[in-house]
Design a protein around this motif. Structure first.
Motif, short mmCIF file in Angstrom:
data_model
loop_
_atom_site.label_atom_id
_atom_site.label_comp_id
_atom_site.label_asym_id
_atom_site.label_seq_id
_atom_site.Cartn_x
_atom_site.Cartn_y
_atom_site.Cartn_z
N ASP A 12 0.71 -1.25 0.08
CA ASP A 12 0.30 0.01 0.26
C ASP A 12 0.81 1.24 0.22
N LEU A 13 1.87 1.11 0.46
CA LEU A 13 2.83 2.40 0.65
C LEU A 13 3.60 2.57 -0.79
N GLN A 14 3.95 1.54 -1.26
CA GLN A 14 4.55 1.63 -2.72
C GLN A 14 3.38 2.23 -3.74
N LEU A 15 2.28 1.86 -3.61
CA LEU A 15 1.14 2.35 -4.52
C LEU A 15 1.16 3.92 -4.00
N ILE A 16 1.00 4.25 -2.71
CA ILE A 16 0.87 5.72 -2.52
C ILE A 16 1.86 6.48 -3.16
N CYS A 17 3.35 6.04 -3.34
CA CYS A 17 4.47 6.65 -3.86
C CYS A 17 4.20 6.57 -5.42
N ALA A 18 3.64 5.72 -6.01
CA ALA A 18 3.32 5.80 -7.27
C ALA A 18 2.51 6.99 -7.75
N SER A 19 1.38 6.94 -6.90
CA SER A 19 0.41 8.10 -6.90
C SER A 19 1.03 9.46 -6.91
N SER A 30 -1.17 4.72 -13.66
CA SER A 30 -1.22 3.34 -14.06
C SER A 30 0.00 2.80 -14.59
N LYS A 31 0.83 3.94 -15.25
CA LYS A 31 2.26 3.77 -15.95
C LYS A 31 3.34 3.74 -14.86
N ILE A 32 3.23 3.90 -13.72
CA ILE A 32 4.14 4.01 -13.01
C ILE A 32 4.35 2.87 -12.10
N LEU A 33 5.63 2.14 -11.99
CA LEU A 33 5.61 0.89 -11.26
C LEU A 33 6.92 0.80 -10.10
N PRO A 34 6.67 0.49 -9.02
CA PRO A 34 7.70 0.34 -7.84
C PRO A 34 8.49 -0.52 -8.37
N THR A 35 9.67 -0.45 -8.38
CA THR A 35 10.77 -1.45 -8.83
C THR A 35 11.54 -1.98 -7.73
N SER A 36 11.86 -1.04 -6.59
CA SER A 36 12.26 -1.89 -5.42
C SER A 36 11.91 -0.90 -4.32
N SER A 37 12.19 -1.33 -2.85
CA SER A 37 11.97 -0.60 -1.89
C SER A 37 12.91 -1.14 -0.62
N ALA A 42 12.93 3.14 11.60
CA ALA A 42 11.50 2.47 11.86
C ALA A 42 10.53 2.90 11.43
N THR A 43 10.43 4.10 10.88
CA THR A 43 8.92 4.65 10.27
C THR A 43 9.21 4.94 9.04
N SER A 44 10.13 4.76 8.24
CA SER A 44 10.07 5.29 6.97
C SER A 44 10.76 4.28 5.89
N TYR A 45 10.17 4.44 4.60
CA TYR A 45 10.67 3.56 3.34
C TYR A 45 11.25 4.64 2.33
N SER A 46 12.02 4.05 1.57
CA SER A 46 12.51 4.62 0.38
C SER A 46 11.92 3.65 -0.73
N VAL A 47 11.31 4.34 -1.79
CA VAL A 47 10.62 3.44 -2.94
C VAL A 47 11.16 3.90 -4.12
N ASP A 48 11.78 2.97 -4.98
CA ASP A 48 12.28 3.35 -6.33
C ASP A 48 10.90 3.16 -7.21
N LEU A 49 10.88 4.06 -8.33
CA LEU A 49 9.74 3.96 -9.21
C LEU A 49 10.36 4.17 -10.68
N ASP A 50 9.55 3.48 -11.57
CA ASP A 50 9.87 3.74 -13.13
C ASP A 50 8.45 4.27 -13.62
N ALA A 51 8.76 5.75 -14.13
CA ALA A 51 7.47 6.26 -14.86
C ALA A 51 7.75 6.29 -16.15
#
Length: 74
Positions: A12-19, A30-37, A42-51
């Motif tokens: 769900d957090l990866q999809l929030i980042c894509a949005s 819909s054309k943005i894809l999370p590729t890694s994270s 303790a409370t944050s994430y980094s998400v790599d995206l391909d747009a």
């Protein structure tokens, strides 16, 4: 022997980042894809995206608040 593992961002957090990247990149969500994270702390994430071929990185916290999103510098 201690074992080290890095957490990945929940889906769900990866999809929030894509949005969030859709607004920044001008690419349809819909054309943005999370590729890694990875978990940053303790409370944050980094998400790599391909747009549609352009690379973005997003930092999101476990509550779903996007801290930053922007293109990856090459």
């Amino acid at each position: 022997m201690a074992r080290t593992s890095l957490g990945t961002a929940p889906a769900d957090l990866q999809l929030i980042c894509a949005s969030a990247a859709a607004g920044t990149s001008g690419v349809e969500g819909s054309k943005i894809l999370p590729t890694s994270s990875r978990q940053l702390d303790a409370t944050s994430y980094s998400v790599d995206l391909d747009a549609a071929g352009r690379k973005f990185v997003c930092v999101v916290d476990s509550n779903g608040s996007v801290r930053s999103v922007g293109p990856v510098a090459v």
